[in-house]
Design an enzyme around this catalytic site. Structure first.
Site, mmCIF file in Angstrom:
data_model
loop_
_atom_site.group_PDB
_atom_site.id
_atom_site.type_symbol
_atom_site.label_atom_id
_atom_site.label_comp_id
_atom_site.label_asym_id
_atom_site.label_seq_id
_atom_site.Cartn_x
_atom_site.Cartn_y
_atom_site.Cartn_z
ATOM 1 N N GLU A 80 -6.994 -6.225 21.033
ATOM 2 C CA GLU A 80 -7.584 -5.145 20.237
ATOM 3 C C GLU A 80 -8.763 -5.708 19.460
ATOM 4 O O GLU A 80 -8.651 -6.042 18.290
ATOM 5 C CB GLU A 80 -6.544 -4.541 19.274
ATOM 6 C CG GLU A 80 -7.064 -3.321 18.535
ATOM 7 C CD GLU A 80 -6.933 -3.384 17.012
ATOM 8 O OE1 GLU A 80 -6.970 -2.322 16.390
ATOM 9 O OE2 GLU A 80 -6.818 -4.495 16.443
ATOM 10 N N LYS A 118 1.007 4.729 9.180
ATOM 11 C CA LYS A 118 1.090 3.327 8.751
ATOM 12 C C LYS A 118 1.776 3.212 7.385
ATOM 13 O O LYS A 118 2.359 2.181 7.064
ATOM 14 C CB LYS A 118 -0.320 2.733 8.626
ATOM 15 C CG LYS A 118 -0.860 2.121 9.899
ATOM 16 C CD LYS A 118 -2.166 1.365 9.657
ATOM 17 C CE LYS A 118 -3.299 2.333 9.291
ATOM 18 N NZ LYS A 118 -4.611 1.639 9.202
ATOM 19 N N ASP A 157 -3.282 -7.572 17.576
ATOM 20 C CA ASP A 157 -4.065 -6.930 16.528
ATOM 21 C C ASP A 157 -5.226 -7.850 16.131
ATOM 22 O O ASP A 157 -5.020 -9.018 15.789
ATOM 23 C CB ASP A 157 -3.112 -6.696 15.339
ATOM 24 C CG ASP A 157 -3.717 -5.872 14.229
ATOM 25 O OD1 ASP A 157 -3.825 -4.643 14.420
ATOM 26 O OD2 ASP A 157 -4.069 -6.454 13.191
ATOM 27 N N ASN A 158 -6.452 -7.328 16.193
ATOM 28 C CA ASN A 158 -7.632 -8.086 15.736
ATOM 29 C C ASN A 158 -7.682 -9.535 16.208
ATOM 30 O O ASN A 158 -7.816 -10.453 15.390
ATOM 31 C CB ASN A 158 -7.677 -8.094 14.199
ATOM 32 C CG ASN A 158 -8.083 -6.738 13.652
ATOM 33 O OD1 ASN A 158 -8.800 -5.985 14.314
ATOM 34 N ND2 ASN A 158 -7.645 -6.437 12.444
ATOM 35 N N LYS A 185 0.838 -1.200 0.000
ATOM 36 C CA LYS A 185 0.000 0.000 0.000
ATOM 37 C C LYS A 185 0.875 1.253 0.000
ATOM 38 O O LYS A 185 1.916 1.303 0.673
ATOM 39 C CB LYS A 185 -0.893 0.032 1.249
ATOM 40 C CG LYS A 185 -1.952 -1.076 1.285
ATOM 41 C CD LYS A 185 -3.079 -0.818 0.298
ATOM 42 C CE LYS A 185 -4.134 -1.912 0.326
ATOM 43 N NZ LYS A 185 -4.871 -1.994 1.597
#
Lengths: 661, 661
Positions: free
Chosen positions: A414, A524, A385-386, A255
């Protein structure tokens, strides 16, 4: 079916589905243990708690009646050691209390006087014969028996010592217990204090020390340059330096800036797209340095009094070594391709989720071993994370395994998802949880939420409040400027024993990427070095420092229970207090901190606060001297007091220093 | 510790302390079963309930999602047979639903179209291969697969049948279930309907047919004369004729009229002072007749459609045979005397309480055998006097024993005491419970209490509402005259599926003994024959008859759950409704009864009622035709309607007969 028991004990708390999972506590934390206990007829019952500690010792707690109407008995346990405790409630027939009740009534009414006095000799004689009493207690009972038998004295005088305070004290500590009925044993997991109380500071290590060279090419910060930031974090009083992922980053479908699908040369990619030819989750990104550099970073953190938390994001870029070594750990579609993450029709082609059902054992061992690498390097906390996108059975096993070998390691969940998942992740072993705090913008919502998290859920879910994260910039925070950043930092740091700040908060970084509730130019996807020499321009460095000092000086702010919301006359003013009773503080005095916050970042707000004096266990007309950490001033507050807050002074964090009647 | 499970199932209801005691139901009653079920990521889960019946059969219930936010799944079970059922909730990964979600989104967005259609063939093929499907279902799936493979059709057309209603219906009934996770098994005790729904009529048999001879001497009524009253009780529509104790009565310390300590010649004594030389709890008072007379009484009751309930008062007069045969069953004091009942300094010298701890086994067997005498004589219900003054372990064992051999026998607990005891007696096996209804005089208190008893407590405690008893005449009932007697009979008979009337209610016997909340000239201590030919002077015989007819015609009035309190504009007007959805009624139509009652016995009251249409599952603008059992009239009511009630017409009991939009 378990019998009701001779002296019934029902509804023991804290328990999770009758011991399916342990309740949680930390060393030094007050754990109220309650049960509903009652019996037939007029005879008296008594109760105690027995705690079986992991070190083999037993703690015996008298459990007095707390509420007659509800038949509620309660005791407070303060664990002293870490590990899995078990506790049970024991209820019994109390022949001494039964006799005291009958004898006091009848001797006063001149009914059955000799009989009552004789029965007293019998019951105290039983205590002498049946109990192992210290010498002093033996003497107390002996004197009471002698008085009962002293026929020269009046009945009232003969009775008095046997029903008096001294004998009561002996038999409260060493009761005569008939027909003892035991509840099941319930588990209580005790962890170190930081599992409950912690102040986290999150940053991207690559941003610290990053710079552009003369031709504009970005040069990444390193673990070495990032470690220079630790002193500043420690100076503000934080406990935990939390690093976003430090592993090699994939290039396939990387990304670009602002989450675009195309990259430009030099774009560093999201650290959450983990894995590249240089390595996967157990490797350090070469631009950040080496494993030795990481160990050095941890050492420097320790020197500064900080622990290091790593991000645990269990997903792989298409370039992760596991993709070629273990394609069976992913989902292969009918066309032979590996499934990337998607939420149809949205696609996340830079991310391959693991398929935990394909080879649960193989994946489990790989992840467990990978965690061990970081634990061996000195990591003591993981921000997960998640976790709600991976099977709960996986977490339950992993967390139990790690707890067994490294009970000091703390996992923060999280899981921004529905309550059932968030709460169950806490129940199965996560030490701390991100919460809905971030999305509770109003006084009413915050009041309800503070009450909720400090209520019965407090026995298994420990909240960690974040005003912002690298992923989240809510509409109120986009609009409220420095005043709202201040206000929400105050609520996070004082409303919950754990809270976290994402770096750049000091600079009020509040510009969103259009249409998304996260920052523009999100860190990020790019480097964001900051000029720390200018960091206190909004006073937020000072504020965070002050808040962390208040937290270190007041145990009430490091506890979850004992929170009370107080009424205010202004809809934008929130008031709550935290309280720890004197029996659980070092000083022996009640520790009370009263927080008053305005949520209006534009206008001055004023109004009356009415303290719930009952909840604070204060007399209605008590006069409080309070020291406000924010202003440094001392105020005198009564049950009802006036406050005025404005954008330049959004809160009081007022510790009670003196109580006068 | 039990694992969380691959597809977590938590918080299953109804359960009592995770199966420590069974939840309760009756044959034909709707039992909602709920659980919190959720899973990781985006794949879909499904759930079902499996019920293991006492007859060895299994009932499979699909369990659809009820509330997404709460992750709540629910199903309704209607037991068909009596006995101990066990149920568990099963949650699983649903590959069909997962595919439907992905395929619908992606085909619509023209993403991965062929892949999605191929995956559909795979998942439906699995269903064909792995499930035992009826022929019609096989055809439905086969056609859907053929459509998916029809390359001549458009993608949308190919997809349509596979995601359509018919395929959904097949896979709802016969789901593909991956990673099935099972909750523990929880007990559900199913009893006959009368355990939940019953109308009791209490009387003292000695009063029926009692008379004074020419010199004023009282001649006791007998079981034979009392049986003449049964026809009248049956004609009013009651189900249960409940007799106060029928055993020999002690003479030592016998209480005189109005509870005086001295008797006059001919005073019959309290039937609760049980036991005399003629016998104890297993004997019939000679003045009432013989055991044969009792059997004849039961037979006559059965002929009239009534069951007989006996009073079980486990205490002894000093003249009880057990006192000499088994002095060890009582408490002997230090001076060698047997302890009478007392609540210091009050004395009850006519009563010796059993001491269950002295010889638990001996006392247990004696009482069990004594109960058997009455069960053999045809008694099918026991009203248990003060069960909260005997050990709960005793009741738990006794009730389990009797239930094993005589599951039809029903026990009603008279425990006017703190909630923990009242509720636990229900949990350990009592079928019905006297409640606090009698002491809830106001609209607000009644509204709260009706809501409470019909809420979660309904799974273990079945209320039996009594406006008065032979022991209780509350201040409001002393003052409210016939109108309040009418109003409270309405609330008792319609608010609870079980209720009871103490004889003489028809005559509005409401004069208290001064200073006490019970009747003057209490029937406990004297004969009170009544002239039944004049019984309807206040219209209460007609009212009770009407109420029992409404109860027999409306299942909603014979159920505890499904109660909603509605708002009214007058503080003295109470409105509530009972509702059973059409899927659980014989007619297939919703059964709804709306009750409106005034609690003001002196003045007319009028105001608006606003129905909670959501709770009634009605449209906001529905128009209801209702038939009022009290007036016999038909009304048309909408969401908001006007009522006027006065001392001559205190209530509406309105059954909904038609609903128009």
């Amino acid at each position: 079916m378990a019998s009701v028991g001779r002296i019934p004990v029902v509804g023991v708390e804290p328990t999770l589905e009758q011991g399916r999972w342990p309740a949680k506590a930390v060393v030094g934390e007050e754990v109220p243990i309650t049960a509903t206990i009652f019996r037939e007829g007029h005879d008296k019952e008594g109760a105690n708690v027995l705690v079986l500690r992991p070190d083999g010792k037993r703690d015996y707690l008298p459990m007095p009646l707390d509420n007659f109407g509800n038949s509620l008995y309660s005791a407070s346990y303060v664990p002293r050691v870490e590990g899995l405790h078990r506790f049970r409630v024991e209820a019994w027939s109390d022949p001494y209390a039964t006799w005291v009740h009958a004898a006091s009534a009848k001797v006063a009414a001149s009914v059955d006087v000799e009989l009552m006095l004789d029965e007293g000799v019998l019951v105290l004689g039983r205590a002498l014969n049946e109990l192992r009493l210290p010498r002093k207690a033996v003497a107390v009972l002996g004197e009471a028996i002698a008085a009962l038998q002293d026929e020269a004295a009046s009945p009232a005088a003969r009775l008095a010592p046997a029903v008096g305070d001294e004998v009561h004290a002996v038999l409260r500590r060493y009761p005569l217990r008939d027909w003892v009925s035991r509840s099941p044993e319930y588990p209580l997991m005790v962890q170190r204090e930081r599992a409950l109380a912690s102040a986290w500071y999150e940053f991207f290590p690559r941003s610290e020390g990053a710079y552009q060279d003369d031709d504009g090419t970005w040069i990444s910060g390193t673990l070495a340059t990032a470690s220079e930031r630790l002193k500043g974090i420690a100076a503000m009083g934080f406990d935990v330096a939390y690093l976003t992922p430090i592993h090699p980053i994939g290039t396939t479908f990387r990304k670009g800036r602002n989450n675009t699908l195309t990259t430009e040369p030099g774009d560093p990619g999201s650290p959450y797209a983990i894995g590249a030819p240089e390595g996967g989750h157990d490797a350090v990104h070469p631009e950040l340095g080496t494993m030795d550099d990481f160990v050095a970073f941890v050492d420097e953190a320790r020197t500064q009094g900080l622990e290091v938390a790593l991000d645990l994001a269990l997903q792989c870029s298409p370039d992760h070594p596991w993709v070629t070594e273990h394609p069976e750990w992913f989902t292969t579609r009918l066309d032979g391709t590996i499934a990337y993450a998607e939420n149809p029709p949205k696609k996340y082609q830079d991310i391959y989720p693991l398929n935990f059902d394909n080879d649960p054992e193989g994946i489990y061992i790989a992840i467990r071993d990978m965690l061990q690498v970081w634990i061996d390097a000195g990591v003591t906390l993981f921000r997960v994370d998640n976790p709600h996108t991976k099977p709960l059975v996986f977490w339950e096993r992993l967390l139990a395994d790690v707890a067994q070998r490294h009970p000091e390691v703390i996992f923060l969940s999280e899981a921004f998802t529905r309550p059932a998942m968030m709460h169950t992740l806490a129940k199965i072993g996560f030490h701390q949880s991100y919460t809905y705090f971030t999305w509770r913008p109003t006084v009413r919502e915050l009041a309800e939420y503070l009450t909720e998290v400090s209520g019965p859920a407090s026995y298994y879910m420990r909240p960690n409040f974040w005003p912002t994260t690298h992923d989240i910039l809510t509409p109120d925070m986009q609009a409220g400027g420095a005043p709202l950043f201040a206000a929400r930092a105050v609520i996070a740091a004082t409303g919950s024993p754990s809270y976290g700040i994402y770096t750049g908060y000091e600079f009020v970084e509040n510009v969103p990427r259009p249409g998304v509730e996260e920052q523009i130019d999100n860190e990020k996807y790019e480097y964001r070095p900051r000029d720390w020499s200018a960091a206190d321009e909004h006073g937020l460095v000072s504020l965070l420092t002050t808040l962390n000092r208040a937290r270190s000086e007041h145990i009430a702010l490091r506890r979850l229970r004992g929170l009370t919301v107080h009424q205010t006359t202004d809809e934008q003013i929130l008031c709550f207090s935290k309280r720890v009773p004197g029996e659980f503080t070092m000083s022996g005095e009640d520790d009370i901190v009263i927080v008053v916050v305005s949520l209006d970042p534009r206008f001055a707000r004023e109004g009356l606060v009415t303290l719930d004096m009952d909840a604070l266990e204060l007399d209605e007309d008590a006069v409080l001297t309070v020291k406000d950490y924010i202003s440094g001033s001392t105020y005198t507050w009564e049950r009802e007091f006036f406050v005025r807050l404005d954008p330049g002074r959004m809160a009081h964090v007022a510790a009670v220093t003196r109580i006068a009647e």
